[in-house]
Scaffold this motif. Structure first.
Motif, PDB file in Angstrom:
ATOM      1  N   HIS A 117       0.959  -1.159  -0.151  1.00 22.54           N
ATOM      2  CA  HIS A 117      -0.062   0.035   0.330  1.00 22.54           C
ATOM      3  C   HIS A 117       0.957   1.242   0.003  1.00 22.54           C
ATOM      4  O   HIS A 117       0.584   2.092  -0.788  1.00 22.54           O
ATOM      5  N   HIS A 118       1.788   1.237   0.765  1.00 25.07           N
ATOM      6  CA  HIS A 118       2.697   2.559   0.919  1.00 25.07           C
ATOM      7  C   HIS A 118       3.392   2.585  -0.234  1.00 25.07           C
ATOM      8  O   HIS A 118       3.834   3.751  -0.827  1.00 25.07           O
ATOM      9  N   PHE A 119       4.109   1.404  -0.857  1.00 23.31           N
ATOM     10  CA  PHE A 119       4.705   1.306  -1.931  1.00 23.31           C
ATOM     11  C   PHE A 119       4.232   1.965  -3.298  1.00 23.31           C
ATOM     12  O   PHE A 119       4.942   2.784  -3.686  1.00 23.31           O
ATOM     13  N   ASN A 120       2.781   1.618  -3.413  1.00 19.90           N
ATOM     14  CA  ASN A 120       2.135   2.112  -4.577  1.00 19.90           C
ATOM     15  C   ASN A 120       1.808   3.783  -4.186  1.00 19.90           C
ATOM     16  O   ASN A 120       1.689   4.672  -5.169  1.00 19.90           O
ATOM     17  N   LYS A 121       1.497   4.311  -2.957  1.00 16.46           N
ATOM     18  CA  LYS A 121       1.438   5.460  -2.839  1.00 16.46           C
ATOM     19  C   LYS A 121       2.752   6.535  -3.133  1.00 16.46           C
ATOM     20  O   LYS A 121       2.623   7.702  -3.516  1.00 16.46           O
ATOM     21  N   LEU A 122       4.062   5.923  -2.785  1.00 18.25           N
ATOM     22  CA  LEU A 122       5.336   6.626  -2.749  1.00 18.25           C
ATOM     23  C   LEU A 122       6.061   6.620  -4.086  1.00 18.25           C
ATOM     24  O   LEU A 122       6.747   7.487  -4.397  1.00 18.25           O
ATOM     25  N   MET A 123       5.663   5.299  -4.608  1.00 19.15           N
ATOM     26  CA  MET A 123       6.707   5.125  -6.008  1.00 19.15           C
ATOM     27  C   MET A 123       5.910   5.161  -7.071  1.00 19.15           C
ATOM     28  O   MET A 123       4.668   4.694  -7.164  1.00 19.15           O
ATOM     29  N   ARG A 124       6.576   5.498  -8.351  1.00 19.63           N
ATOM     30  CA  ARG A 124       6.060   5.337  -9.747  1.00 19.63           C
ATOM     31  C   ARG A 124       6.777   4.129 -10.077  1.00 19.63           C
ATOM     32  O   ARG A 124       8.017   4.052 -10.550  1.00 19.63           O
ATOM     33  N   PRO A 125       6.029   2.845 -10.411  1.00 19.06           N
ATOM     34  CA  PRO A 125       6.592   1.731 -10.787  1.00 19.06           C
ATOM     35  C   PRO A 125       7.228   1.808 -12.153  1.00 19.06           C
ATOM     36  O   PRO A 125       8.328   1.126 -12.415  1.00 19.06           O
ATOM     37  N   GLU A 126       6.793   2.785 -12.979  1.00 21.56           N
ATOM     38  CA  GLU A 126       7.448   2.770 -14.414  1.00 21.56           C
ATOM     39  C   GLU A 126       8.648   3.444 -14.220  1.00 21.56           C
ATOM     40  O   GLU A 126       9.448   3.419 -15.322  1.00 21.56           O
TER      41      GLU A 126
END
Length: 349
Positions: A117-126
């Motif tokens: 959850h936090h990863f997706n809020k803070l990082m842009r996977p692309e």
């Protein structure tokens, strides 16, 4: 040939006996699902091949050269247990990763929270070329990386449910060598000390220890308490060590102990000395890590040098290869360590 049937969340839900919503929450690492149910969902998802089918090339639009050059490697380093930059072992692993990335001119970002959850809020996977994970990482986070199509390499940990590239010290063979060395010194009553369930590296060391005893026809009856000891100063652990060392001293013919790492060895040696035991005259001790803090306290401890920086450097090399060979089988790379013979071993021959 028919195309392989795609596994769905509904199929997983039917097998587990929960709702599709519950499966979605579990696989995305969200709260509200019991630990037992979450583990069962992951197990079924892995057995059905759902986690493996998530590994696909990312279908992102082609990048310009400038955009490609801006992408970086994420270093996933969860701040749990002793996993932090101040730790001798883990800090040097991290430095090895930094060194390897610098040699390849790759920028990086340090991530200390393994919550999807936090990863997706803070990082842009692309924006990520891939992830290098250090130490214990939650299965839900690995599932999320797999679903996003982000390649990842893990150092000193592997997940039975989510396959990936990994790099370890060659713990199994190293502990075969350690135990064989003790046998060569005449020891036949040897015990392993350390909770093998604490870390995959501990489990491999215990397996190597047991294998050599079996091959040499040496009987081994493990002491339950010795296989529960962890490398911590928690009160319960220290009490366990006190009891275990007392039993070892009073009711055992044990002449040597093989400890899961230097920290475990130092805690046991301190208690043995408090009880009046002499090392190695009364009992020999061997361990693993070559930890400078422990070596300062017990300079005669026979140990194995953990090539921690090399673990980090090798993880970067594996990632470089993986980025060019996305569809190839996963690799498990093992690094050898040097046995450092010192005075904590007494010869019985």
């Amino acid at each position: 040939m028919d195309k392989k049937k795609k596994v769905t969340m509904q199929e997983i839900a039917d097998r587990v006996g929960v709702s599709k919503y519950a499966v979605s929450k579990a696989l995305s690492g969200k709260a509200g699902i019991s630990t037992a149910t979450r583990e069962r969902i992951f197990e079924v998802a892995s057995n059905l091949g759902y986690l493996d089918q998530q590994l696909t090339r990312r279908t992102m639009a082609p990048k310009t050269q400038a955009e490609e050059e801006e992408r970086m490697i994420g270093i996933l380093f969860p701040n749990i247990r002793s996993q932090n930059r101040e730790s001798f072992y883990w800090g040097r692993v991290l430095e090895g990763v930094f060194r390897g990335l610098e040699e390849h001119g790759i920028s990086s970002v340090l991530i200390t929270d393994d919550s999807p959850h936090h990863f997706n809020k803070l990082m842009r996977p692309e924006a990520l070329l891939g992830i290098i994970g250090i130490g214990l990482i939650d299965t839900a986070m690995l599932v999320e990386l797999r679903s996003l199509g982000i390649p990842f390499v893990i150092i000193d940990h592997e997940d039975e449910l989510v396959a990936s590239d990994t790099v370890f010290m060659n713990n199994y063979d190293i502990y075969r060598k350690l135990t064989k060395f003790l046998i060569g010194k005449g020891h036949r009553h040897i015990q392993f000390v350390g909770d093998w369930s604490y870390a995959r590296s501990f489990a491999d060391r215990w397996s190597g220890f047991k294998a050599i005893l079996d091959e040499n026809g040496i009987p081994y009856t493990p002491h339950k308490e010795l296989l529960q000891i962890r490398p911590t100063h928690h009160h319960e652990n220290l009490e366990l060590i006190r009891t275990a060392m007392q039993q070892l001293s009073e009711n055992s013919s044990t002449t040597a102990i093989v400890c899961a790492n230097d920290k475990v060895a130092s805690l046991c040696m301190a208690e043995l000395e408090r009880q009046g035991k002499r090392i190695p005259a009364d009992i020999s001790v061997v361990a693993f890590d070559n930890d400078p803090d422990v070596q300062a306290q017990y300079p005669e401890l026979c140990t194995v040098n953990a090539e921690t920086e090399a673990l980090g450097v090798q993880a970067v090399e594996i990632m470089q290869w993986r980025l060019k060979h996305i569809g190839m089988p996963y690799e498990k790379r093992l690094i050898q360590g040097e046995l450092i013979i010192k005075g904590s071993i007494d010869s019985l021959v």
